[in-house]
Scaffold this motif. Structure first.
Motif, mmCIF file in Angstrom:
data_model
loop_
_atom_site.group_PDB
_atom_site.id
_atom_site.type_symbol
_atom_site.label_atom_id
_atom_site.label_comp_id
_atom_site.label_asym_id
_atom_site.label_seq_id
_atom_site.Cartn_x
_atom_site.Cartn_y
_atom_site.Cartn_z
ATOM 1 N N GLY A 40 53.058 28.049 32.734
ATOM 2 C CA GLY A 40 53.707 29.061 31.901
ATOM 3 C C GLY A 40 52.783 30.213 31.549
ATOM 4 N N LEU A 41 51.485 29.998 31.673
ATOM 5 C CA LEU A 41 50.497 31.023 31.373
ATOM 6 C C LEU A 41 50.261 31.968 32.557
ATOM 7 C CD1 LEU A 41 48.413 31.966 29.233
ATOM 8 C CD2 LEU A 41 46.837 30.254 30.152
ATOM 9 N N ARG A 42 50.633 31.538 33.757
ATOM 10 C CA ARG A 42 50.367 32.328 34.974
ATOM 11 C C ARG A 42 50.878 33.766 34.916
ATOM 12 N NH1 ARG A 42 52.084 28.044 39.205
ATOM 13 N NH2 ARG A 42 50.424 26.552 38.860
ATOM 14 N N PRO A 43 52.147 34.005 34.480
ATOM 15 C CA PRO A 43 52.613 35.401 34.445
ATOM 16 C C PRO A 43 51.733 36.289 33.559
ATOM 17 C CG PRO A 43 54.472 33.910 34.264
ATOM 18 C CD PRO A 43 53.228 33.069 34.149
ATOM 19 N N GLN A 44 51.284 35.761 32.443
ATOM 20 C CA GLN A 44 50.414 36.548 31.566
ATOM 21 C C GLN A 44 49.054 36.786 32.223
ATOM 22 O OE1 GLN A 44 51.136 38.021 28.516
ATOM 23 N NE2 GLN A 44 49.158 39.000 28.859
ATOM 24 N N LEU A 45 48.543 35.776 32.903
ATOM 25 C CA LEU A 45 47.264 35.929 33.603
ATOM 26 C C LEU A 45 47.374 36.997 34.688
ATOM 27 C CD1 LEU A 45 46.221 32.185 33.969
ATOM 28 C CD2 LEU A 45 45.328 33.857 32.332
ATOM 29 N N GLU A 46 48.521 37.049 35.368
ATOM 30 C CA GLU A 46 48.727 38.046 36.417
ATOM 31 C C GLU A 46 48.866 39.453 35.847
ATOM 32 O OE1 GLU A 46 52.044 36.518 38.635
ATOM 33 O OE2 GLU A 46 50.869 34.825 39.390
ATOM 34 N N ARG A 47 49.480 39.568 34.656
ATOM 35 C CA ARG A 47 49.597 40.878 33.997
ATOM 36 C C ARG A 47 48.241 41.353 33.485
ATOM 37 N NH1 ARG A 47 54.450 38.680 32.167
ATOM 38 N NH2 ARG A 47 53.539 37.958 30.228
ATOM 39 N N GLY A 48 47.409 40.386 33.129
ATOM 40 C CA GLY A 48 46.072 40.712 32.650
ATOM 41 C C GLY A 48 45.797 40.138 31.277
ATOM 42 N N VAL A 49 44.634 39.600 31.131
ATOM 43 C CA VAL A 49 44.153 39.076 29.858
ATOM 44 C C VAL A 49 42.724 39.575 29.664
ATOM 45 C CG1 VAL A 49 45.583 36.986 29.842
ATOM 46 C CG2 VAL A 49 43.338 36.940 30.941
ATOM 47 N N SER A 50 42.251 39.446 28.467
ATOM 48 C CA SER A 50 40.847 39.701 28.168
ATOM 49 C C SER A 50 40.214 38.359 27.846
ATOM 50 C CB SER A 50 40.709 40.640 26.974
ATOM 51 O OG SER A 50 41.215 41.920 27.278
ATOM 52 N N VAL A 51 38.965 38.219 28.223
ATOM 53 C CA VAL A 51 38.236 36.988 27.945
ATOM 54 C C VAL A 51 36.926 37.373 27.272
ATOM 55 C CG1 VAL A 51 37.188 34.916 28.908
ATOM 56 C CG2 VAL A 51 39.250 35.859 29.956
ATOM 57 N N ALA A 52 36.702 36.833 26.085
ATOM 58 C CA ALA A 52 35.435 37.043 25.391
ATOM 59 C C ALA A 52 34.525 35.873 25.742
ATOM 60 C CB ALA A 52 35.652 37.120 23.895
ATOM 61 N N ILE A 53 33.356 36.196 26.255
ATOM 62 C CA ILE A 53 32.360 35.186 26.607
ATOM 63 C C ILE A 53 31.111 35.506 25.812
ATOM 64 C CG2 ILE A 53 31.002 34.119 28.444
ATOM 65 C CD1 ILE A 53 33.196 35.155 30.406
#
Length: 81
Positions: A40-53
């Motif tokens: 269910g997270l895949r569509p959001q990952l494809e649209r783009g997310v930010s990751v803080a490392i």
């Protein structure tokens, strides 16, 4: 395994979990692992997310290394102007 904190509305896409673990050594592996584990997270990952490392925010920096002890937070894509 990398511990990932899921931020805000994205928790609805990880079955309500605010923290998950994923086997990953790079940002790309992290996102691929999250998408495989939470379809269910895949569509959001494809649209783009930010990751803080470790306090730095990354967008599309696929080969950014992640250590097992890194602080990792998955966020909806941060946009600025």
């Amino acid at each position: 395994m990398v511990q990932v904190r899921i931020w805000g509305s994205l928790t609805a896409l990880t079955d309500g979990q605010r923290e998950v673990e994923v086997e990953a050594g790079t940002l790309r592996e992290l996102l691929d692992g999250l998408g495989a584990r939470y379809p269910g997270l895949r569509p959001q990952l494809e649209r783009g997310v930010s990751v803080a490392i470790d306090g730095l925010v990354y967008n599309d920096s696929w080969f950014t290394p992640i250590r097992e002890d890194s602080e990792v937070v998955l966020l909806a894509r941060l946009k600025g102007g």
